[in-house]
Design a protein around this motif. Structure first.
Motif, mmCIF file in Angstrom:
data_model
loop_
_atom_site.group_PDB
_atom_site.id
_atom_site.type_symbol
_atom_site.label_atom_id
_atom_site.label_comp_id
_atom_site.label_asym_id
_atom_site.label_seq_id
_atom_site.Cartn_x
_atom_site.Cartn_y
_atom_site.Cartn_z
ATOM 1 N N ALA A 192 1.131 -4.586 -5.448
ATOM 2 C CA ALA A 192 1.176 -4.177 -4.039
ATOM 3 C C ALA A 192 1.664 -2.733 -3.908
ATOM 4 O O ALA A 192 1.583 -2.145 -2.832
ATOM 5 N N PHE A 193 2.185 -2.178 -5.035
ATOM 6 C CA PHE A 193 2.729 -0.817 -4.992
ATOM 7 C C PHE A 193 1.791 0.205 -5.632
ATOM 8 O O PHE A 193 2.212 1.316 -5.909
ATOM 9 N N SER A 194 0.533 -0.184 -5.888
ATOM 10 C CA SER A 194 -0.377 0.789 -6.520
ATOM 11 C C SER A 194 -0.578 1.985 -5.582
ATOM 12 O O SER A 194 -0.810 3.092 -6.046
ATOM 13 N N PHE A 195 -0.490 1.755 -4.277
ATOM 14 C CA PHE A 195 -0.599 2.889 -3.336
ATOM 15 C C PHE A 195 0.694 3.001 -2.528
ATOM 16 O O PHE A 195 0.684 3.095 -1.300
ATOM 17 N N CYS A 196 1.803 3.002 -3.278
ATOM 18 C CA CYS A 196 3.125 3.021 -2.643
ATOM 19 C C CYS A 196 3.440 4.392 -2.051
ATOM 20 O O CYS A 196 4.503 4.588 -1.473
ATOM 21 N N ASP A 197 2.506 5.363 -2.172
ATOM 22 C CA ASP A 197 2.683 6.642 -1.490
ATOM 23 C C ASP A 197 2.331 6.505 -0.013
ATOM 24 O O ASP A 197 2.469 7.450 0.758
ATOM 25 N N LYS A 198 1.848 5.322 0.386
ATOM 26 C CA LYS A 198 1.560 5.067 1.811
ATOM 27 C C LYS A 198 2.533 4.011 2.317
ATOM 28 O O LYS A 198 2.967 3.172 1.528
ATOM 29 N N SER A 199 2.838 4.036 3.630
ATOM 30 C CA SER A 199 3.774 3.022 4.102
ATOM 31 C C SER A 199 3.056 1.789 4.644
ATOM 32 O O SER A 199 3.566 0.684 4.549
ATOM 33 N N PHE A 200 1.834 1.995 5.183
ATOM 34 C CA PHE A 200 1.029 0.817 5.529
ATOM 35 C C PHE A 200 -0.108 0.744 4.515
ATOM 36 O O PHE A 200 -0.867 1.701 4.356
ATOM 37 N N ILE A 201 -0.196 -0.377 3.841
ATOM 38 C CA ILE A 201 -1.191 -0.483 2.771
ATOM 39 C C ILE A 201 -2.285 -1.458 3.195
ATOM 40 O O ILE A 201 -2.038 -2.649 3.399
ATOM 41 N N GLY A 202 -3.461 -0.892 3.391
ATOM 42 C CA GLY A 202 -4.589 -1.701 3.843
ATOM 43 C C GLY A 202 -5.314 -2.347 2.672
ATOM 44 O O GLY A 202 -4.955 -2.153 1.508
ATOM 45 N N GLU A 203 -6.357 -3.095 3.023
ATOM 46 C CA GLU A 203 -7.115 -3.778 1.967
ATOM 47 C C GLU A 203 -8.212 -2.865 1.465
ATOM 48 O O GLU A 203 -9.407 -3.116 1.664
ATOM 49 N N GLU A 204 -7.820 -1.765 0.899
ATOM 50 C CA GLU A 204 -8.794 -0.836 0.335
ATOM 51 C C GLU A 204 -8.188 -0.083 -0.832
ATOM 52 O O GLU A 204 -6.964 -0.021 -0.967
ATOM 53 N N VAL A 205 -9.091 0.456 -1.645
ATOM 54 C CA VAL A 205 -8.631 1.223 -2.802
ATOM 55 C C VAL A 205 -8.652 2.693 -2.391
ATOM 56 O O VAL A 205 -9.710 3.311 -2.305
ATOM 57 N N TYR A 206 -7.478 3.232 -2.104
ATOM 58 C CA TYR A 206 -7.405 4.621 -1.637
ATOM 59 C C TYR A 206 -7.653 5.569 -2.812
ATOM 60 O O TYR A 206 -7.331 5.233 -3.965
ATOM 61 N N PRO A 207 -8.162 6.761 -2.548
ATOM 62 C CA PRO A 207 -8.350 7.691 -3.666
ATOM 63 C C PRO A 207 -7.007 8.233 -4.154
ATOM 64 O O PRO A 207 -6.130 8.531 -3.353
ATOM 65 N N THR A 208 -6.873 8.354 -5.456
ATOM 66 C CA THR A 208 -5.637 8.917 -6.009
ATOM 67 C C THR A 208 -5.716 10.442 -6.004
ATOM 68 O O THR A 208 -4.714 11.112 -6.186
ATOM 69 N N GLY A 209 -6.935 10.961 -5.838
ATOM 70 C CA GLY A 209 -7.122 12.416 -5.901
ATOM 71 C C GLY A 209 -7.497 12.868 -7.307
ATOM 72 O O GLY A 209 -7.869 14.012 -7.506
ATOM 73 N N LEU A 219 14.347 1.701 -10.370
ATOM 74 C CA LEU A 219 13.994 0.831 -9.240
ATOM 75 C C LEU A 219 14.281 1.465 -7.878
ATOM 76 O O LEU A 219 13.872 0.946 -6.846
ATOM 77 N N GLN A 220 15.018 2.592 -7.925
ATOM 78 C CA GLN A 220 15.496 3.256 -6.713
ATOM 79 C C GLN A 220 14.445 3.399 -5.607
ATOM 80 O O GLN A 220 14.683 3.045 -4.457
ATOM 81 N N PHE A 221 13.276 3.880 -5.999
ATOM 82 C CA PHE A 221 12.207 4.126 -5.036
ATOM 83 C C PHE A 221 11.915 2.872 -4.196
ATOM 84 O O PHE A 221 11.635 2.959 -3.014
ATOM 85 N N PHE A 222 12.040 1.703 -4.848
ATOM 86 C CA PHE A 222 11.705 0.456 -4.163
ATOM 87 C C PHE A 222 12.849 -0.021 -3.266
ATOM 88 O O PHE A 222 12.700 -0.961 -2.508
ATOM 89 N N LEU A 223 14.014 0.626 -3.414
ATOM 90 C CA LEU A 223 15.168 0.236 -2.612
ATOM 91 C C LEU A 223 15.395 1.190 -1.443
ATOM 92 O O LEU A 223 16.293 0.998 -0.640
ATOM 93 N N TYR A 224 14.583 2.250 -1.383
ATOM 94 C CA TYR A 224 14.744 3.246 -0.320
ATOM 95 C C TYR A 224 13.532 3.346 0.591
ATOM 96 O O TYR A 224 13.569 4.024 1.588
ATOM 97 N N ASN A 225 12.450 2.714 0.179
ATOM 98 C CA ASN A 225 11.235 2.842 0.983
ATOM 99 C C ASN A 225 10.829 1.505 1.565
ATOM 100 O O ASN A 225 11.303 0.458 1.132
ATOM 101 N N HIS A 226 9.940 1.604 2.482
ATOM 102 C CA HIS A 226 9.614 0.443 3.281
ATOM 103 C C HIS A 226 8.083 0.350 3.386
ATOM 104 O O HIS A 226 7.428 1.356 3.639
ATOM 105 N N TRP A 227 7.535 -0.833 3.156
ATOM 106 C CA TRP A 227 6.081 -0.967 3.214
ATOM 107 C C TRP A 227 5.683 -2.179 4.047
ATOM 108 O O TRP A 227 6.439 -3.145 4.143
ATOM 109 N N GLU A 228 4.475 -2.055 4.577
ATOM 110 C CA GLU A 228 3.854 -3.238 5.172
ATOM 111 C C GLU A 228 2.446 -3.327 4.633
ATOM 112 O O GLU A 228 1.812 -2.303 4.373
ATOM 113 N N TRP A 229 1.981 -4.547 4.462
ATOM 114 C CA TRP A 229 0.660 -4.737 3.870
ATOM 115 C C TRP A 229 -0.231 -5.526 4.826
ATOM 116 O O TRP A 229 0.256 -6.418 5.540
#
Ligand SMILES: CCCCCCCCCCCCCCCC(=O)SCCNC(=O)CCNC(=O)[C@H](O)C(C)(C)COP(=O)(O)OP(=O)(O)OC[C@H]1O[C@@H](n2cnc3c(N)ncnc32)[C@H](O)[C@@H]1OP(=O)(O)O
Ligand SMILES: NC(=O)C1=CN([C@@H]2O[C@H](COP(=O)(O)OP(=O)(O)OC[C@H]3O[C@@H](n4cnc5c(N)ncnc54)[C@H](OP(=O)(O)O)[C@@H]3O)[C@@H](O)[C@H]2O)C=CC1
Length: 573
Positions: free
Chosen positions: A162-179, A444-454
């Protein structure tokens, strides 16, 4: 496929009857549970081909024996003692071209496999980018080449995160481009030394916290760009905890995710957590993930190729932001691209079915509530041989304050404890544990400071499309999910299966806690007395305070003895 149409399709066990499933990552936490569940709940399954590598001098047959050893297989051992005959291990190393499969094993896979589940990954966050890429990205590329040749493939299930696109805060059902053009990046990395790759890794990883999430995102992009025509789906679980219900509650086996911290707090090694206390920790039971994977395989097989839905999908142009510390030319050489993608690739980003298996804020606990509920379990069901009394986990969001408090509340006591061990001729250990914890905390820090919704649309739809019987047997619905009960089971499982403690050993552990408590009081009293005795000869204020205290104390004693004499006097007269 509408719900009504789907009800006329075979149920999950009926679909798997007579089918062969291939599985990578069979020795892993999820792989093991998948094997058990498929054999238990789909009794007519033809067989499971397990792609395993030999490791640490252990052959694949020896490793297969280890897979089926744990208590999660006890139910099967009782009801179907011959279950192991359905397991076929084949030697496969994901890092190698063609997985280094033998010709016979390739033929077996091509002839037999109907469902492929790809669970293997290197889950270490700080893995070297080259290795992480080889397993998590190139592994998918190699697997698709193999799957294309399979004669009768009904479904390919790719387990991502669920964190493959953890650079976004709302994660939709799509494969975003990594660039990135992952293929160009691989070619560039092949030309570089390991040190050079390490130096460039922060720029390549960019907004992500680690190589794991980036290479998992690449893995999904491989499916988009190379998986056309195949019946693919992606599962994205969040933080996988222990099992909730089945095959046994609380099953877990490693320090991954929060488990390591649960132990550190319960044992009294650590007291502080560097985190945002109001943030949610999205932990999902492992059995929900396993059931979701099996249900998604069934649904994918019934729906057919994901690109059959292409025409329905609108396309959007993406603009990924550029990494900051590296020149545009260097970036392009490495494989960073701003080229427009073909319409079909853009459409496939949205058409591959993606299932988020998450708790989402609606059901999740905030970190501070999780910490206080943990505290309750630490004292109610204490671990054996705790080092210090487990106290409330203190959640501190300010990193400087956290480090300062950690120095006084964790490192100084650890030094004193280790010095004591050395004095008694034993090996020091607490400082090492704290160092490990601090490395884990950083990771693990990043996962304790950020917030996501899927977006959970497809997952909820999948549940609705299952028959009532299958919804019960392959449950991953949160309708009756009791998060607090899950956390309790998770903690008990950690104690029993990771620490391997006797579940009936509470009385001894409680007595040990009581001794620690008394020792703590004695220690505090001694520290107070020593400090005081040092201060008294040196400070007038301390002396005055001391006299004040002692005179209050003697007055209090006199008063209580007078009042008790008075009451005795009243009693007799
Ligand atoms: C009350 C509320 C609590 C909340 C508490 C926070 C939880 C917040 C969870 C977020 C979690 C996100 C999860 C994303 C979801 C996926 O998609 S990822 C799948 C899960 N993957 C993981 O959890 C992997 C995490 N682990 C790692 O990345 C690496 O092991 C670490 C922690 C960076 C350490 O790496 P390293 O320094 O290279 O060392 P490594 O060889 O891996 O291990 C060295 C020692 O540390 C131990 N160790 C490994 N992990 C840990 C650990 N977590 N703790 C302690 N010791 C550990 C090992 O057992 C080993 O011990 P020894 O065998 O030497 O005695
Ligand atoms: N655990 C979690 O919290 C989460 C996990 N996931 C994903 O779920 C999947 C399963 O995770 P989990 O079971 O917990 O992971 P584990 O770390 O427990 O297992 C990883 C598996 O991958 C195998 N593997 C790794 N490298 C290779 C290789 N070179 N060749 C062959 N096999 C290899 C391992 O085999 P070996 O024993 O030989 O090393 C092991 O079987 C992964 O894809 C992970 O990304 C997603 C979200 C959260």
């Amino acid at each position: 496929m509408t719900m009504q149409e789907n009800r006329n399709h075979p149920g999950i066990p009926e679909f798997f009857a007579g089918k062969t499933v291939a599985l990578t990552g069979a020795t892993g936490f999820i792989g093991q549970l998948l094997i058990e569940k498929l054999l238990r709940s789909c009794p007519d399954i033809k067989g499971l081909i397990l792609l395993i590598r030999s490791k640490k001098g252990k052959s694949i047959t020896e490793r297969l024996q280890k897979i089926i050893e744990p208590p999660i297989f006890d139910k099967l051992r009782k009801t179907r003692p011959e279950f192991a005959s359905k397991l076929i291990p084949v030697s496969a190393d994901i890092e190698k071209p063609g997985f280094a499969l033998s010709d016979e094993d390739v033929q077996l896979i091509l002839d037999e496999v109907n469902v492929f589940i790809h669970s293997a990954a290197t889950t270490k966050f700080n893995e070297h980018l080259t290795l992480s890429y080889a397993v998590n990205t190139n592994g998918v590329h190699e697997l698709l080449k193999l799957c294309r040749k399979i004669k009768n493939l009904h479904a390919f299930v790719h387990i991502s995160t669920a964190f493959s696109f953890c650079d976004k805060s709302f994660i939709g059902e799509e494969v975003y481009p990594t660039g990135w053009d992952y293929d160009k990046l691989r070619t560039s990395m092949q030309r570089m030394s390991d040190e050079m790759v390490s130096d460039l890794t922060p720029d390549i990883v960019k907004d992500r916290p680690n190589t794991y999430t980036l290479t998992k995102a690449f893995g999904e992009e491989v499916l988009v760009k190379e998986g056309e025509g195949l019946p693919i789906c992606i599962i994205r679980p969040s933080i996988i905890g222990s099992t909730y219900n089945e095959p046994i509650p609380g099953w877990c086996r490693s320090l991954n995710g929060p488990t390591g911290h649960f132990i550190a707090f319960a044992k009294g090694y650590a007291r502080l957590l560097c985190a945002r206390s109001d943030h949610y920790l999205d932990i999902i039971p492992a059995d929900f993930v396993v059931n979701g994977i099996i249900a998604a395989a069934w649904k994918t097989a019934l729906s057919g190729r994901s690109d059959q839905l292409l025409s329905k999908v609108s396309t959007t142009k993406y603009h990924a932001s550029l990494p900051k510390n590296i020149s545009r030319e260097q970036l392009q050489l490495l494989g960073y691209t701003k080229e427009d993608e073909s319409v079909s690739v853009q459409a496939r980003r949205k058409s591959i079915p993606i299932y988020h298996i998450v708790t989402n804020p609606k059901y999740a606990l905030t970190i501070s509530r999780m910490a206080s509920s943990m505290m309750h379990h630490f004292t109610r069901y204490p671990v054996d041989n705790a080092l210090r009394l487990p106290e409330n986990v203190i959640v501190i969001s300010n990193k400087f304050l956290y480090r300062t408090c950690a120095f006084f509340l964790e490192y100084i006591p650890a030094c004193m404890f280790d010095a004591g061990l050395i004095l008694f001729g034993q090996k020091p250990k607490l400082l090492r544990v704290l160092r490990l914890l601090s490395s884990a905390m950083t990771a693990l820090q990043f996962f304790l400071y950020n917030h996501w919704e899927w977006d959970e649309g497809s997952t909820l739809k999948l549940q609705r499309e299952m028959s009532d019987r299958d919804q019960k047997e392959f449950n991953f619905s949160k309708d009756d999910f009791d998060l607090k009960l899950f956390i309790e089971r998770y903690y008990m499982g950690t104690k029993r299966y990771v620490l391997k403690e006797d579940p009936l050993g509470y009385p001894a552990a409680r007595r040990h806690l009581w001794r620690l408590r008394v020792l703590g009081w004695i220690f505090q009293f001694c520290v107070f007395m020593i400090t005081w005795r040092i201060l008294i000869p040196r400070s007038q204020l301390a002396r005055n305070l001391w006299h004040l205290l002692t005179s209050f104390w003697s007055k209090f004693l006199r008063f209580t003895s007078i009042s008790s004499n008075l009451s005795r006097f009243k009693m007799f007269h």
